[in-house]
Design a protein around this motif. Structure first.
Motif, PDB file in Angstrom:
ATOM      1  N   UNK A  86      15.398  13.595  30.353  1.00  0.00           N
ATOM      2  CA  UNK A  86      14.611  13.550  29.119  1.00  0.00           C
ATOM      3  C   UNK A  86      15.403  14.078  27.928  1.00  0.00           C
ATOM      4  N   UNK A  87      14.958  13.694  26.747  1.00  0.00           N
ATOM      5  CA  UNK A  87      15.573  14.200  25.517  1.00  0.00           C
ATOM      6  C   UNK A  87      15.415  15.710  25.418  1.00  0.00           C
ATOM      7  N   UNK A  88      14.313  16.221  25.938  1.00  0.00           N
ATOM      8  CA  UNK A  88      14.027  17.650  25.860  1.00  0.00           C
ATOM      9  C   UNK A  88      15.117  18.511  26.477  1.00  0.00           C
ATOM     10  N   UNK A  89      15.639  18.093  27.624  1.00  0.00           N
ATOM     11  CA  UNK A  89      16.623  18.931  28.317  1.00  0.00           C
ATOM     12  C   UNK A  89      18.060  18.469  28.148  1.00  0.00           C
ATOM     13  N   UNK A  90      18.280  17.247  27.635  1.00  0.00           N
ATOM     14  CA  UNK A  90      19.649  16.743  27.465  1.00  0.00           C
ATOM     15  C   UNK A  90      20.378  17.505  26.365  1.00  0.00           C
ATOM     16  N   UNK A  91      21.590  17.927  26.649  1.00  0.00           N
ATOM     17  CA  UNK A  91      22.436  18.530  25.612  1.00  0.00           C
ATOM     18  C   UNK A  91      22.779  17.465  24.583  1.00  0.00           C
ATOM     19  N   UNK A  92      23.130  16.271  25.063  1.00  0.00           N
ATOM     20  CA  UNK A  92      23.359  15.112  24.194  1.00  0.00           C
ATOM     21  C   UNK A  92      22.580  13.936  24.776  1.00  0.00           C
ATOM     22  N   UNK A  93      21.584  13.465  24.068  1.00  0.00           N
ATOM     23  CA  UNK A  93      20.688  12.419  24.565  1.00  0.00           C
ATOM     24  C   UNK A  93      21.245  11.042  24.219  1.00  0.00           C
ATOM     25  N   UNK A  94      22.415  10.730  24.794  1.00  0.00           N
ATOM     26  CA  UNK A  94      23.055   9.449  24.541  1.00  0.00           C
ATOM     27  C   UNK A  94      22.960   8.540  25.748  1.00  0.00           C
ATOM     28  N   UNK A  95      23.597   8.931  26.844  1.00  0.00           N
ATOM     29  CA  UNK A  95      23.597   8.120  28.055  1.00  0.00           C
ATOM     30  C   UNK A  95      22.188   7.879  28.606  1.00  0.00           C
TER      31      UNK A  95
END
Length: 356
Positions: free
Chosen positions: A315-324
């Motif tokens: 999820x976007x919430x936990x991703x350091x970078x929400x790209x992949x």
């Protein structure tokens, strides 16, 4: 504009890093510091967006400085590391403690050939400027008595021919810490092998695998060419090598090579996933976690086109970078979107309870 604090005890290195970073119009160097103690003061004064942090410094080294930063006022930190084994091990520890990424010096603490990693450094600073950083405690290691020894490919246990599932994981920036939140939660009774691509240069993935192995019930190791995969083991693609998996006399066999890929990454998530797509008798559980770019998206499409499988995206919430993860989610192919701390449980919900 991304404002950077450059921390290094070498005046030459401070000058070179500043020169390289400011060659990009999106980056400004807000200041420099000679050691960790000075860096902490400069962070308070200058409030930079990103810090590049040398590992070996007097007064306060990079690891201790990072711990202080993450404990008081977390912000994106890129470690600048040596290529020695000790340097690799400390780098992996720093990623656990919250560093977003690292850059390896080509030739020691004072690298006159630092220009070789100029573009990589710029790219990582730009990525770090968009990263989300939070202080988060590391999990406690499992008791040593619960661990199986890591065997080399020449001495392998027999893998059950009935196993018809496999897990494949792709990740990049923020990945080492994300893997630390997932792999230790997988049970040692896992009835599937796990194949991992973490974007990382040569010389660091062995230390990453060793550290994750220490924390996990499953056995984690750096993959070897020609190795037979077995249930309950995790194989991390070596930095600088692509990993593929094929079937040979009923067994899954790992192969490594140096080929360039369309994604420009080596190891490449797409490359691994594409090789797995041809394994029609295996159900794949694919996981895409934090990272810049879209490596893994084409691979996921191939997996689902040529064979059955499930796809879990962080999820976007936990991703350091929400790209992949975002790239996969945008295709509509993700079966589940989960916080990193829920991904291991999501994997296990797709594992078959019994095997014929």
């Amino acid at each position: 504009m991304i404002r950077v604090l450059v921390v290094d005890d070498s005046a030459f290195m401070r000058k070179m890093i500043t020169k390289f970073l400011t060659s990009n119009h999106e980056i400004a160097v807000a200041g420099t510091a000679r050691n960790g103690e000075e860096a902490l003061q400069k962070i308070k004064e200058l409030r930079p967006d990103v810090v590049t942090l040398d590992m070996e410094m007097p007064v306060m080294n990079g690891k201790e400085t990072l711990k202080r930063i993450m404990a008081t006022d977390p912000l994106p930190v890129i470690m600048v590391s040596s290529l020695t084994q000790q340097g690799a091990e400390i780098t992996i520890e720093c990623l656990e403690h919250g560093a977003v990424d690292f850059v390896a010096k080509p030739s020691g603490s004072i690298s006159i050939d630092l220009y070789k990693v100029r573009d990589i450094m710029i790219e990582k600073v730009l990525t770090a400027g968009r990263a989300k950083v939070k202080a988060r405690p590391a999990p406690e290691p499992k008791p040593a008595s619960d661990k199986k020894p890591v065997l080399m490919s020449g001495s392998r246990p027999v893998r059950s021919p009935a196993a018809k599932q496999l897990v494949c994981i792709g990740t990049s920036t923020g990945g080492p810490r994300a893997l630390q939140r997932v792999l230790p939660k997988l049970p040692k009774t896992l009835k599937a092998p796990v194949f991992v691509v973490q974007h990382m240069p040569a010389g660091f993935t062995a230390s990453l695998a060793n550290r994750l192995n220490h924390l996990s019930e499953v056995t984690v190791k750096e993959a070897e060419n020609g190795e037979r995969a077995q249930d309950g083991w995790v194989y991390i693609a070596p930095g600088g090598k692509n990993m593929a998996v094929h079937l040979e006399q009923g067994e899954l066999v790992i192969s490594l090579d140096d080929r360039d890929t369309a994604s420009r990454h080596k190891p490449s998530v797409d490359y691994l996933f594409s090789s797995l797509a041809s394994l029609r008798d295996f159900e794949k559980i694919a996981v895409i976690m934090t990272g810049m770019g879209s490596d893994g998206t084409e691979g996921v499409k191939g997996l689902l086109t040529h064979a059955g499988g499930k796809v879990i995206a962080e999820s976007a919430e936990s991703s350091v970078v929400f790209g992949m993860p975002k790239a996969v989610i945008n295709t509509g192919l993700a079966d589940e979107i989960r916080h990193v701390d829920e991904i291991a449980a999501a994997i296990m919900t797709y594992m078959k309870k019994e095997r014929a």
